[in-house]
Write a protein that holds these residues in place. Structure first.
Motif, PDB file in Angstrom:
ATOM      1  N   ARG A  24       0.658  -0.906  -0.197  1.00 13.33           N
ATOM      2  CA  ARG A  24       0.289   0.089   0.110  1.00 13.33           C
ATOM      3  C   ARG A  24       0.690   0.950   0.273  1.00 13.33           C
ATOM      4  NH1 ARG A  24      -2.959  -2.897   3.420  1.00 13.33           N
ATOM      5  NH2 ARG A  24      -2.471  -1.978   5.405  1.00 13.33           N
TER       6      ARG A  24
ATOM      7  N   GLN B  90       1.475   4.726  -3.147  1.00 15.95           N
ATOM      8  CA  GLN B  90       0.654   5.904  -3.109  1.00 15.95           C
ATOM      9  C   GLN B  90       2.674   6.758  -2.983  1.00 15.95           C
ATOM     10  OE1 GLN B  90       0.686   5.367   1.325  1.00 15.95           O
ATOM     11  NE2 GLN B  90      -1.803   5.510   1.596  1.00 15.95           N
ATOM     12  N   ARG B  91       3.462   6.012  -3.481  1.00 19.08           N
ATOM     13  CA  ARG B  91       4.619   6.552  -3.469  1.00 19.08           C
ATOM     14  C   ARG B  91       4.826   6.463  -5.357  1.00 19.08           C
ATOM     15  NH1 ARG B  91      10.394   6.494  -1.265  1.00 19.08           N
ATOM     16  NH2 ARG B  91      11.496   7.541  -2.590  1.00 19.08           N
TER      17      ARG B  91
ATOM     18  N   GLN C  21       2.279   7.340  -6.280  1.00 21.90           N
ATOM     19  CA  GLN C  21       1.777   8.266  -6.718  1.00 21.90           C
ATOM     20  C   GLN C  21       1.905   9.659  -5.962  1.00 21.90           C
ATOM     21  OE1 GLN C  21      -1.885   7.060  -4.603  1.00 21.90           O
ATOM     22  NE2 GLN C  21      -2.395   5.566  -6.127  1.00 21.90           N
TER      23      GLN C  21
ATOM     24  N   ASP D  81       3.072  10.631  -2.710  1.00 25.06           N
ATOM     25  CA  ASP D  81       3.385  10.511  -1.891  1.00 25.06           C
ATOM     26  C   ASP D  81       4.548  10.469  -0.844  1.00 25.06           C
ATOM     27  OD1 ASP D  81       0.700  10.612   1.174  1.00 25.06           O
ATOM     28  OD2 ASP D  81       2.499  12.248   0.661  1.00 25.06           O
TER      29      ASP D  81
END
Length: 251
Positions: A114, A118-119, A121, A123
Motif C-alpha cells: 500500500r 502511494q509512493r 502516486q 506521496d
C-alpha cells in the motif's frame, strides 16, 4: 497501480514465499525473477524497463544489494527484505519505501505494498514518515523484570540460552541452568528480542545463537539443533526455515 514486480532474492524458500504472497495480494501483477546476485541484478535492470516495484534482499550471493546502485539507479520504489535490522537506515537512502524482516509475513507485506502504491502516486512524505517510524521503533528488549520473593529481580537477555513454550506457558532457560517463567508469548518475544542473537526455530523454541553447538541434517530437508548445555533436547527446524537459520548463523 503495481503491474510489474521484480524479486531480487538468492534464497529459494524466501523467493517462493514472496511469490506466493504477492500472487495473493496482487493477482494481476506480473512477477519477474527471482534474480540471485548483484551482477545479475545490474544486468537485468540495465537491459529492461524499470518495474513498478522491486522486492530486494539485502544480502545476495555475491555481496550486498546496495552495490547495485553503484551501477544502476532504479526509479521505482524498493522494499528491502533482511534478517538484520542494521541495514534499515542504509536501505532508506536508496529509494526504499519500507523494509521487512525475514521471514516476511503476509500482513506486513500488504502494508508495504500500500505504501509503495502511494509512493508511485507521488506521496513521498507518507513513505518517508512510514519508513522512519519502522526504523525508530526497532528497539529491542535488554532485560526482564520478574517477581522474586517479596519483590522483583531482573535478568538480562544475555543470560538466556533458549525460550520454550508449552501449554501456553513460556519459560526461559538461563545459562546457570535455572528456568524462569515469562508472561510474554513467543510471538511477542520474537518481536522484542534482537534477531542478531535470537532466532525462532519453530513454534515452541526461540534460541540464542551462543547456545547452539552444532546443526545436523534431518529428514525431508529439516535440520536438527544440538545445544551446548542441553544436548538431550530434540529441536527441529523446518525446511522453510533451514536456509534462514544457516544464513543467520553465518553472518
Amino acid at each position: 497501480m503495481i503491474h510489474h514486480i521484480l524479486i531480487i532474492e538468492d534464497e529459494k524458500p524466501n523467493a517462493d514465499r514472496l511469490k506466493r504472497f504477492l500472487s495473493m495480494l496482487k493477482p494481476g501483477a506480473a512477477i519477474s525473477g527471482p534474480i540471485e546476485s548483484v551482477s545479475e541484478s545490474i544486468e537485468w535492470l540495465s537491459a529492461n524497463p524499470c518495474p513498478d516495484l522491486i522486492m530486494m534482499d539485502v544480502r545476495l550471493a555475491d555481496g550486498l544489494s546496495f552495490e547495485i546502485f553503484d551501477k544502476v539507479k532504479p526509479r521505482c520504489p524498493i522494499i528491502f527484505t533482511t534478517a538484520y535490522d542494521e541495514y534499515a537506515v542504509r536501505a532508506f537512502k536508496f529509494n526504499s519505501v519500507d523494509y521487512l524482516l525475514k521471514p516476511v509475513e503476509k500482513d506486513e507485506l500488504e502494508h508495504s505494498l500500500r505504501i509503495a502504491e502511494q509512493r508511485q502516486q507521488g506521496d513521498t512524505a507518507l513513505a518517508i514518515e512510514s519508513l522512519l517510524t519502522q526504523i525508530n521503533k526497532k528497539e529491542y528488549r535488554s532485560r526482564f523484570l520478574l517477581p522474586f520473593r517479596d519483590g522483583y529481580k531482573t535478568i538480562g537477555v544475555g543470560e538466556i540460552e533458549y525460550i520454550h513454550s508449552e501449554l501456553r506457558i513460556t519459560r526461559a532457560r538461563l545459562t546457570n541452568g535455572t528456568d524462569e517463567t515469562l508472561i510474554q508469548t513467543l510471538e511477542e518475544l520474537e518481536q522484542q528480542l534482537d534477531p542478531k542473537y535470537f532466532f525462532r526455530v519453530n513454534r515452541q523454541y526461540i534460541i540464542h545463537i551462543d547456545a547452539i553447538k552444532q546443526i545436523y541434517n534431518h529428514f525431508n530437508g529439516k535440520l536438527k539443533l544440538e545445544l551446548k548445555k542441553n544436548p538431550e533436547l530434540e529441536i527441529l527446524v523446518s525446511r522453510d526455515k533451514a536456509l534462514l537459520i544457516k544464513t543467520w548463523m553465518d553472518f
